[in-house]
Design a protein around this motif. Structure first.
Motif, short mmCIF file in Angstrom:
data_model
loop_
_atom_site.label_atom_id
_atom_site.label_comp_id
_atom_site.label_asym_id
_atom_site.label_seq_id
_atom_site.Cartn_x
_atom_site.Cartn_y
_atom_site.Cartn_z
N GLU A 67 0.83 -1.21 0.00
CA GLU A 67 0.00 0.00 0.00
C GLU A 67 0.86 1.25 0.00
OE1 GLU A 67 -2.44 -0.52 3.40
OE2 GLU A 67 -3.68 -2.09 2.49
N ARG A 68 1.93 1.25 0.80
CA ARG A 68 2.82 2.43 0.83
C ARG A 68 3.49 2.63 -0.54
NH1 ARG A 68 4.22 0.32 5.99
NH2 ARG A 68 6.14 -0.62 5.16
N ALA A 69 3.93 1.54 -1.14
CA ALA A 69 4.59 1.64 -2.45
C ALA A 69 3.62 2.16 -3.51
CB ALA A 69 5.16 0.29 -2.85
N ALA A 70 2.41 1.61 -3.53
CA ALA A 70 1.42 2.03 -4.53
C ALA A 70 1.03 3.49 -4.34
CB ALA A 70 0.20 1.13 -4.46
N ALA A 71 0.85 3.91 -3.09
CA ALA A 71 0.47 5.29 -2.81
C ALA A 71 1.58 6.25 -3.22
CB ALA A 71 0.14 5.45 -1.33
N ARG A 72 2.81 5.89 -2.92
CA ARG A 72 3.94 6.76 -3.30
C ARG A 72 4.06 6.85 -4.82
NH1 ARG A 72 8.37 8.83 -0.72
NH2 ARG A 72 7.71 7.84 1.23
N LEU A 73 3.88 5.73 -5.48
CA LEU A 73 3.95 5.71 -6.94
C LEU A 73 2.84 6.55 -7.56
CD1 LEU A 73 5.47 4.52 -9.35
CD2 LEU A 73 3.95 2.54 -9.23
N LEU A 74 1.64 6.43 -7.02
CA LEU A 74 0.51 7.22 -7.51
C LEU A 74 0.77 8.71 -7.34
CD1 LEU A 74 -2.42 7.58 -8.51
CD2 LEU A 74 -3.16 7.29 -6.14
N PRO A 99 0.71 -6.90 -7.06
CA PRO A 99 -0.39 -7.04 -6.09
C PRO A 99 -1.60 -6.19 -6.51
CG PRO A 99 1.70 -6.71 -4.96
CD PRO A 99 1.97 -6.47 -6.41
N PRO A 100 -2.82 -6.62 -6.18
CA PRO A 100 -4.03 -5.90 -6.60
C PRO A 100 -4.07 -4.44 -6.17
CG PRO A 100 -4.58 -8.07 -5.71
CD PRO A 100 -3.12 -7.86 -5.44
N VAL A 101 -3.39 -4.09 -5.06
CA VAL A 101 -3.45 -2.71 -4.57
C VAL A 101 -2.85 -1.74 -5.58
CG1 VAL A 101 -1.23 -2.83 -3.34
CG2 VAL A 101 -3.00 -1.23 -2.58
N PHE A 102 -1.90 -2.17 -6.38
CA PHE A 102 -1.31 -1.28 -7.39
C PHE A 102 -2.36 -0.92 -8.44
CE2 PHE A 102 2.56 -2.82 -5.50
CZ PHE A 102 3.45 -1.76 -5.65
N ARG A 103 -3.14 -1.90 -8.83
CA ARG A 103 -4.18 -1.63 -9.82
C ARG A 103 -5.25 -0.71 -9.25
NH1 ARG A 103 -7.70 -6.07 -13.31
NH2 ARG A 103 -8.88 -4.55 -14.52
N SER A 104 -5.70 -0.99 -8.04
CA SER A 104 -6.76 -0.18 -7.44
C SER A 104 -6.30 1.26 -7.20
CB SER A 104 -7.24 -0.82 -6.13
OG SER A 104 -6.17 -0.89 -5.19
N GLN A 105 -5.05 1.44 -6.78
CA GLN A 105 -4.54 2.79 -6.52
C GLN A 105 -4.33 3.57 -7.82
OE1 GLN A 105 -3.68 4.57 -3.74
NE2 GLN A 105 -3.22 3.17 -2.09
N LEU A 106 -3.73 2.92 -8.81
CA LEU A 106 -3.35 3.62 -10.03
C LEU A 106 -4.48 3.78 -11.03
CD1 LEU A 106 0.15 1.95 -10.54
CD2 LEU A 106 -0.32 4.22 -9.64
N GLN A 107 -5.62 3.17 -10.76
CA GLN A 107 -6.77 3.34 -11.66
C GLN A 107 -7.21 4.80 -11.73
OE1 GLN A 107 -9.73 0.51 -10.35
NE2 GLN A 107 -9.32 -0.86 -12.08
N GLY A 108 -6.93 5.56 -10.66
CA GLY A 108 -7.29 6.98 -10.67
C GLY A 108 -6.59 7.77 -11.76
N LEU A 109 -5.52 7.23 -12.31
CA LEU A 109 -4.78 7.92 -13.36
C LEU A 109 -5.53 7.90 -14.69
CD1 LEU A 109 -1.17 6.63 -12.60
CD2 LEU A 109 -2.14 8.86 -12.02
N TYR A 110 -6.59 7.10 -14.78
CA TYR A 110 -7.37 7.07 -16.01
C TYR A 110 -8.40 8.20 -16.06
CZ TYR A 110 -5.45 2.54 -17.32
OH TYR A 110 -4.60 1.52 -17.69
N ASP A 111 -8.55 8.94 -14.97
CA ASP A 111 -9.46 10.08 -14.98
C ASP A 111 -8.89 11.20 -15.84
OD1 ASP A 111 -11.03 8.64 -13.27
OD2 ASP A 111 -10.22 9.58 -11.46
N SER A 112 -9.74 12.16 -16.18
CA SER A 112 -9.32 13.28 -17.03
C SER A 112 -8.18 14.06 -16.38
CB SER A 112 -10.51 14.22 -17.29
OG SER A 112 -10.12 15.30 -18.09
N ALA A 113 -7.18 14.39 -17.19
CA ALA A 113 -6.02 15.14 -16.70
C ALA A 113 -6.28 16.64 -16.81
CB ALA A 113 -4.78 14.77 -17.50
N PRO A 114 -5.59 17.47 -16.03
CA PRO A 114 -5.76 18.93 -16.13
C PRO A 114 -5.41 19.42 -17.53
CG PRO A 114 -4.53 18.34 -14.15
CD PRO A 114 -4.64 17.10 -14.97
#
Length: 244
Positions: A67-74, A99-114
């Protein structure tokens, strides 16, 4: 005398650092600074796994390392933006390897960018068209209707079009070309570091990601593919009409 030399050395170092930071920010869109921050985060992630990911720890403790690694990467992908959004999206789809947490955390990157302001995009559009914006378009929406990691889309009407049809104008964000060399260097270096640190084969995927990113940044190639797809669909439609 010694103290004076120390102060002079410190002042010179500070001046050089300030000049380097200013050059990086203005000429390279902070590419070097983004690279440095990424290296720091990757080293922290590696150290966290080396120290805390042990067989003697229970499952919740191991999950917290992920979780810490995925959050830092995000956070790093979001703060750096640009191609780092693409990097994070590529990692997010590796559900079979990570691990599944990487997918769940990084899925937010598919949202619209500024999106970028039109005045910053204007030189990009005019340089690509070889003409002022007002000499090509009768109307050009100042706000983007869609924005992604490396480009955004604006609505426009072509000058001289009697029907006044709306067209979509896809514009590459101006900082991408200045950052791509640094960003791809960072991707290769970090992947190589993690491959050696954890004995996980990563470099094979880096070459594929790099090739795909370069293709996505080639808008002439994309336009050619769109024209080809349009012609293919027209031929298919004609065939269906004749068959019916």
């Amino acid at each position: 005398m010694h103290r004076r030399r120390v102060w002079q050395t410190c002042a010179a170092a500070a001046a050089m650092a300030g000049a380097g930071y200013t050059y990086d920010r203005t000429a390279q869109a902070s590419a070097a600074w983004r690279t440095l921050r990424t290296f720091i985060d990757v080293l922290v992630i590696c150290a966290d796994y080396k120290v805390n990911f042990r067989a003697s720890n229970d499952a919740p403790a191991l999950d917290r390392v992920h979780e810490r690694a995925a959050a830092r990467l995000l956070r790093r992908c979001q703060e750096n933006g640009g191609l780092y959004i693409k990097f994070g999206q590529s990692i997010a789809v590796q559900s079979a390897l990570l691990p599944p947490v990487f997918r769940s955390q990084l899925q937010g990157l598919y949202d619209s960018a500024p999106s970028v302001e039109l005045e910053s995009l204007r030189p990009v559009v005019e340089r690509s068209l070889g003409a002022p914006l007002d000499s090509v378009f009768a109307e050009f929406s100042p706000r983007a209707v869609a924005s992604a990691s490396v480009a955004q889309v604006h609505r426009a009407r072509l000058l001289g079009d009697p029907e006044g049809c709306w067209v979509a104008v896809k514009v590459q964000k101006p900082e991408i070309k200045r950052q791509i060399t640094w960003d791809l260097f960072t991707l290769r270096t970090c992947a190589r570091l993690m491959e050696r640190a954890f004995e996980i084969p990563l470099m094979w995927s880096v070459a594929e990601v790099e090739q795909r990113l370069r293709e996505e940044l080639d808008f002439l190639r994309e336009a050619h593919n769109a024209e080809r797809a349009h012609a293919d669909l027209e031929r298919l439609a004609d065939g269906w009409l004749r068959a019916s």
